[in-house]
Design an enzyme around this catalytic site. Structure first.
Site, mmCIF file in Angstrom:
data_model
loop_
_atom_site.group_PDB
_atom_site.id
_atom_site.type_symbol
_atom_site.label_atom_id
_atom_site.label_comp_id
_atom_site.label_asym_id
_atom_site.label_seq_id
_atom_site.Cartn_x
_atom_site.Cartn_y
_atom_site.Cartn_z
ATOM 1 N N CYS A 3 -13.258 17.140 15.454
ATOM 2 C CA CYS A 3 -14.222 18.054 14.580
ATOM 3 C C CYS A 3 -15.503 17.749 14.825
ATOM 4 O O CYS A 3 -15.911 16.521 14.503
ATOM 5 C CB CYS A 3 -13.697 18.049 13.244
ATOM 6 N N HIS A 5 -17.922 18.366 12.828
ATOM 7 C CA HIS A 5 -18.436 18.270 11.336
ATOM 8 C C HIS A 5 -17.456 16.943 10.616
ATOM 9 O O HIS A 5 -17.291 17.017 9.388
ATOM 10 C CB HIS A 5 -18.383 19.386 10.504
ATOM 11 N N CYS A 29 -1.553 19.413 11.452
ATOM 12 C CA CYS A 29 -2.652 18.918 12.035
ATOM 13 C C CYS A 29 -2.682 19.552 13.466
ATOM 14 O O CYS A 29 -1.802 19.962 14.236
ATOM 15 C CB CYS A 29 -2.291 17.314 12.395
ATOM 16 N N CYS A 54 -3.430 10.122 15.712
ATOM 17 C CA CYS A 54 -4.779 10.896 15.925
ATOM 18 C C CYS A 54 -5.666 9.734 15.896
ATOM 19 O O CYS A 54 -6.885 9.897 16.301
ATOM 20 C CB CYS A 54 -5.164 11.665 14.776
ATOM 21 N N CYS A 124 9.688 -2.502 3.261
ATOM 22 C CA CYS A 124 10.455 -3.584 2.879
ATOM 23 C C CYS A 124 10.739 -4.759 3.938
ATOM 24 O O CYS A 124 10.951 -5.680 3.622
ATOM 25 C CB CYS A 124 11.777 -2.970 2.367
ATOM 26 N N HIS A 427 17.613 -0.790 4.374
ATOM 27 C CA HIS A 427 16.858 -1.600 3.287
ATOM 28 C C HIS A 427 16.837 -3.065 3.511
ATOM 29 O O HIS A 427 17.890 -3.629 3.823
ATOM 30 C CB HIS A 427 17.217 -1.428 1.808
#
Length: 476
Positions: A3, A5, A29, A54, A124, A427
């Protein structure tokens, strides 16, 4: 982010307010089509995600401070909506852990002083490794005693740097953030510590761990140790960290193992040496190679892989000794691993055997529970029996006769456990011993536990430290 800007872009939190061009949660996006954490340009309305794909965060503000004003507005919205709920949850957590954080010692009540690590979004895997390393006393003390490093000077001194990735890699220090995290643990001043500063540096220098998906704890541990080792060799502010290591009398030169350059505290404590012995089955030529290691990855023998729990009676229980024997036993290499014999001048069938030429101060054993099939990565959920004290490694040494009676014995310091069915899910928690007591580290929650609970765990990574007392009765 392309971009033009860029300086007037801002991160808009999904569902935090109503916008004329649709809700932020519906935006995608323009680069990677992700709808997570969208960023919108205030000038041209271009949308980006700011994720690791990105590879940018937007931090510079407009001259009128529009970005900061939007941030403050969103923060006020969040505070008004969630402050009461956060207070309620914190109260519940404090009340639920109060009893577990008190212990009777000699008739008086004593605080545990253990600190948990907040989960920053599927982190974790990192928390379990950090808690394990924090309870390896010699390793942890080295970092905690390092002098603090000031990474920024002048007007920006003292500001938090981990909300931006626009800076150069020279402005972050894994060693420094690792030191700060270790210092925050076991102080007893807070129930849980947020390792976001360390996690930012991990994102910065370890691209594999960017994002918030579940990661493999063993892979993270190896990356962490390797990068700590490399950074310690470099030095900061003109002071070599390796020089600090050499001044530490407890880490003598005889205990150092060089991996990728000069020795550091990482190799001095975790470093060992393997002898890889290969024999050609055609001409009998023997080839020997010495390989340094920071941990040993052990297969769970195939005959035990169908067993699901310790209490099943369909055959003997798999032990850590079975895994070590499988690792060091003589093995005939298959057709895909033919050995290039220098005498025969071509690839030949051969045998391979590992010997341990030098044992480390801390023996890290990784049980290979995840295996790739044709379509996915399966988990071996077999229970593996392991000793708490007196793990005897003498029979795996290249020259056992040169070792003392107790120099090959190890006691368990920490265990990392994976709960769930796959590497990309589930986990991680950790068990570790501190000043003679066992604790269970489950992200923000730390509870006292006992040896009976620890030995029933389905271990994924085991940390053994050199034995300091007489051999125990449960020697392996």
């Amino acid at each position: 982010m392309e971009c033009p800007h860029l300086s007037s872009s801002v991160c808009i939190a999904p569902d935090s307010a109503k916008f004329p061009n649709g809700s932020p949660s519906s935006w995608c996006c323009s680069v990677c089509r992700s709808n997570k954490s969208p960023w919108v340009c205030l000038t041209c309305s271009s949308v980006h995600c700011g994720s690791y794909r990105c590879d940018d965060f937007v931090v510079n503000d407009t001259k009128l401070g529009l970005v900061q004003k939007v941030r403050e507005h969103l923060q006020n919205l969040e505070n008004s909506a969630f402050t009461a709920d956060r207070h309620r949850k914190r109260k519940l957590l404090e009340n639920s852990t109060l009893n577990s954080k008190l212990l009777k010692v000699n008739g008086s009540t004593t605080a545990i002083c253990a600190t948990g690590l907040r989960n920053l979004g599927n982190t974790c895997f990192m928390n379990a490794i950090l808690q394990s390393l924090s309870n390896i006393e010699q390793f942890c003390c080295y970092f905690k005693e390092l002098p603090a490093v000031e990474l920024r000077n002048g007007k920006t001194a003292g500001r938090r740097t981990y909300h931006t990735r626009s800076q150069g890699d020279n402005n972050v220090s894994l060693v420094e953030e690792f030191r700060k995290t270790l210092c925050a643990l076991w102080q007893g001043s807070q129930t849980a510590f947020s390792p976001e500063s360390l996690f930012y540096v991990v994102w910065k220098i370890m691209p594999n761990f960017r994002g918030y998906q579940q990661q493999d704890a063993h892979e993270f541990m190896r990356y962490l140790l390797d990068h700590l080792h490399l950074e310690l060799q470099g030095g900061f502010n003109g002071v070599s960290r390796s020089a600090i290591l050499q001044e530490n009398s407890t880490l003598s030169a005889s205990n150092k193992c060089c991996i990728n350059g000069a020795s550091t505290v990482v190799t001095a404590i975790f470093g060992g040496i393997l002898q890889n012995e290969v024999n050609c089955l055609i001409c009998g030529t023997e080839s020997r190679k010495f390989d340094p290691f920071l941990d040993l990855s052990l297969d769970i023998p195939s005959q035990f892989r169908s067993k699901r729990s310790k209490n099943q009676e369909n055959g003997p229980v798999c032990s850590l000794r079975d895994c070590l024997r499988s690792f060091t036993d003589l093995e005939e290499l298959d057709e895909t691993e033919l050995y290039m014999c220098h005498k025969c001048k071509k690839k030949q069938k051969s045998t391979k055997k590992f010997w341990i030429q030098k044992l480390p101060k801390v023996l890290c054993l990784h049980l290979k529970r995840f295996h790739w099939t044709a379509y996915l990565r399966n988990k071996v959920d077999t229970y593996v029996e392991f000793p708490l004290r007196g793990l005897d490694m003498k029979c795996y040494l290249l020259e056992p006769e040169n070792s003392g009676p107790e120099s090959c014995l190890y006691d368990l310091a920490a265990v990392v456990v994976h709960h769930g069915s796959g590497v990309g899910s589930g986990h991680y928690t950790a068990y570790a011993t501190h000043e003679g007591r066992w604790f269970h580290f489950n992200d923000s929650t730390v509870t006292l536990t006992d040896e009976e609970t620890v030995v029933k765990a389905k271990a994924y990574i085991l940390f053994y430290v050199e034995h300091q007392a007489k051999a125990g009765s449960d020697k392996l």
